[in-house]
Scaffold this motif. Structure first.
Motif, mmCIF file in Angstrom:
data_model
loop_
_atom_site.group_PDB
_atom_site.id
_atom_site.type_symbol
_atom_site.label_atom_id
_atom_site.label_comp_id
_atom_site.label_asym_id
_atom_site.label_seq_id
_atom_site.Cartn_x
_atom_site.Cartn_y
_atom_site.Cartn_z
ATOM 1 N N THR A 276 36.449 35.447 25.527
ATOM 2 C CA THR A 276 35.687 36.116 26.590
ATOM 3 C C THR A 276 34.259 35.595 26.679
ATOM 4 N N SER A 280 32.881 33.708 30.047
ATOM 5 C CA SER A 280 31.667 34.199 30.708
ATOM 6 C C SER A 280 30.622 33.108 30.825
ATOM 7 N N THR A 300 45.176 37.172 29.063
ATOM 8 C CA THR A 300 43.852 37.722 28.766
ATOM 9 C C THR A 300 42.880 37.630 29.939
ATOM 10 N N LEU A 301 42.859 36.491 30.626
ATOM 11 C CA LEU A 301 41.837 36.255 31.643
ATOM 12 C C LEU A 301 42.235 36.704 33.036
ATOM 13 N N ALA A 302 43.537 36.800 33.310
ATOM 14 C CA ALA A 302 43.995 37.256 34.626
ATOM 15 C C ALA A 302 43.668 38.742 34.803
ATOM 16 N N LYS A 303 43.037 39.082 35.934
ATOM 17 C CA LYS A 303 42.657 40.476 36.174
ATOM 18 C C LYS A 303 43.867 41.336 36.543
ATOM 19 N N LYS A 304 44.853 40.711 37.179
ATOM 20 C CA LYS A 304 46.086 41.421 37.516
ATOM 21 C C LYS A 304 47.189 40.973 36.565
ATOM 22 N N GLN A 327 41.062 33.492 41.511
ATOM 23 C CA GLN A 327 40.288 34.605 40.947
ATOM 24 C C GLN A 327 38.835 34.232 40.631
ATOM 25 N N ASP A 328 38.616 33.032 40.080
ATOM 26 C CA ASP A 328 37.279 32.676 39.588
ATOM 27 C C ASP A 328 36.769 31.327 40.073
#
Length: 508
Positions: A276, A280, A300-304, A327-328
């Motif tokens: 994380t 970031s 871990t990194l996928a929001k959905k 997403q990013d």
């Protein structure tokens, strides 16, 4: 001792950089804490109720666990030096404020009256009477704060701020006592040296004391200007997670990039921290590239939530790449060959005794199992939670640091641990992996991760890094990890040998 000397010779440059970072963070934090706490204490001498409140407040702030405080600061100010300095300032406020207040309020009232009788102004009385008399007590508080700061600053390495803590964390991760000793001893020597300097200031004049702190300020300003001038040359910053494998990979990235374009300067930040923190830092333009894994992206990194069950390597990569892009606005380059997936491992003798081959076989002996696993694995859906749900197996598990769980199984304190399939410790401690016959663990193929705008601006870097696509087998990666973790080889040399052996770069 021989191992310590060997590491000092190999990592002498890294040690000086870490020492300078530690010194900068510590001095900046101390000066900021003094600028906040001392004026407040001067003001509080005339406001008793406010003084009690401030003493209670600074006491409460100091009780906050350092990891919790860093965790609270990261969403607000990101990672790196800024949250580290804020946390250290918070911890340093109490001793400086308390000692300054006690020193000023403990002055003999008769001396205060005499100063008033001579017609001194508030400022004259403060500088000519109060401060000289209170100075030993104030300096004592500053010494306490400084020692506290230097000790706590080792935690800064967890959020990518560097310092001597990077040696300690690396030593813990690699089960290398020499690295831990070097980091701890250097931190202790730094604290003793600076504490002795401040001790000398207890009986020095105000002018001398201000002069010393002025020199410290000039050092910080000078080093900041130097870093700013250096940073004006475009550089590519590559970071890696804690451990041998990420450090090997980022050294490969560095050599491939510099071999592809002689005008590019690459800066490495090994052992930067957890997933994380790196993610970031990448999104906030603190770093440009870091090695990530396809399974980590989806889990871990996928929001959905993304279903990873029974996905092929190609499908896992395509989904991970699509998630990051949408997403990013990040680009995940082509992955390497090896699958560094999670696994459950037991000793070869234990496996033979209970005739184990798969994770499903554990159901017959779960009442005999004692697990030692990382906190991350215990808490992950594709980790122990998934094992319990998918295999209907449950047994007691203790949370441990990665290196400590291997020591625990070697000493017989536990008999099953979580692992990565490329861990060198599997070979070192003669451990066997149980087959994931119900496919709980997703595929974890490593690939360079970068911002999409960076990838578009640097097509040559993308082409250079894509030379690793489809290369490095699990056996090769485990062997390279073994060379670094067990044989104490330099990660940069291990990376260089692989690239030369496979004709990805030419031998210099």
């Amino acid at each position: 001792m021989n191992q310590i000397i060997q590491i000092l010779n190999v990592r002498r440059g890294d040690l000086w950089v870490a020492l300078l970072q530690h010194l900068q963070i510590s001095l900046v934090s101390l000066l900021l804490a003094m600028l906040i706490a001392m004026p407040l204490a001067f003001w509080a001498t005339k406001h008793k109720k406010a003084a009690e409140f401030l003493l209670q407040l600074t006491s409460i702030l100091q009780t906050i666990p350092s990891l919790a405080l860093l965790g609270l600061l990261i969403p607000l100010v990101g990672i790196g030096t800024v949250p580290a300095v804020i946390a250290l300032v918070v911890y340093a406020l109490l001793p400086i404020f308390q000692n300054t207040y006690v020193g000023l309020t403990g002055i003999d009232p008769a001396l205060e009256e005499a100063a008033n009788a001579f017609g001194m102004s508030r400022l004259q009385k403060l500088t000519k009477v109060e401060l000289p008399l209170a100075m030993p007590t104030i300096i004592s508080g500053i010494r306490t704060a400084l020692v506290l700061i230097i000790g706590t600053a080792t935690m800064a390495a967890l959020i990518g701020a560097g310092g001597l803590g990077s040696f300690i964390l690396l030593g813990i991760d690699r089960n290398n006592t020499a690295l831990i000793i070097i980091g701890a001893v250097c931190s202790g020597l730094l604290a003793i040296t600076l504490s002795a300097l401040i001790k000398w200031l207890e009986h020095a004049s105000i002018r001398t004391t201000l002069g010393v702190f002025g020199v410290c300020l000039l050092f910080l300003v000078g080093s900041g200007v130097y870093q700013t001038i250096n940073s004006q040359t475009e550089t590519v910053t590559i970071a890696g997670k804690l451990g041998a494998e990420p450090e090997i990979l980022i050294n490969m990235y560095k050599e491939l990039i510099e071999d592809g374009d002689k005008h590019v300067k690459v800066t490495l930040k090994p052992n930067f921290g957890k997933t994380t923190f790196l993610f970031s830092a990448l999104k906030n333009d603190k770093i440009d590239i870091y090695p990530e894994f396809t399974g980590t992206v989806l889990e871990t990194l996928a929001k959905k939530p993304v279903t990873t069950t029974n996905l092929t390597e190609k499908q896992t990569y395509q989904q991970a790449r699509a998630v990051l892009a949408k997403q990013d606005n990040l680009t995940l380059l082509k992955p390497m060959a090896y699958d560094n997936t999670y696994a459950l491992a037991v000793k070869a003798s234990f496996m033979k005794k209970h005739q184990l081959k798969t994770i499903s076989d554990l159901a017959n002996i779960q009442n005999q199992l004692k697990g030692g696993m990382t906190m991350e694995f215990i808490d992950r859906g594709d980790g122990f939670k998934g094992i319990k749900k998918r295999y209907r197996i449950n047994f007691p598990v203790k949370s441990m640091e990665p290196a400590l769980r291997y020591q625990a199984i070697e000493q017989g304190k536990v008999n099953i641990v979580d692992a990565y399939s490329t861990d060198s410790e599997l070979r070192q401690y003669h451990l066997n992996i149980l087959k994931d016959d119900k496919h709980n663990f997703p595929i974890y193929q490593g690939a360079p991760l970068m911002r999409s705008d960076f990838a578009k601006r640097h097509p040559q870097i993308v082409a250079s890094l894509n030379k690793l696509a489809g290369r490095i087998t699990e056996k090769e990666m485990q062997e390279m990890n073994y060379e670094v973790n067990v044989k104490n080889a330099d990660p940069s040399q291990v990376a260089h040998k692989y690239l030369v052996r496979h004709h990805l770069i030419k031998e210099n």
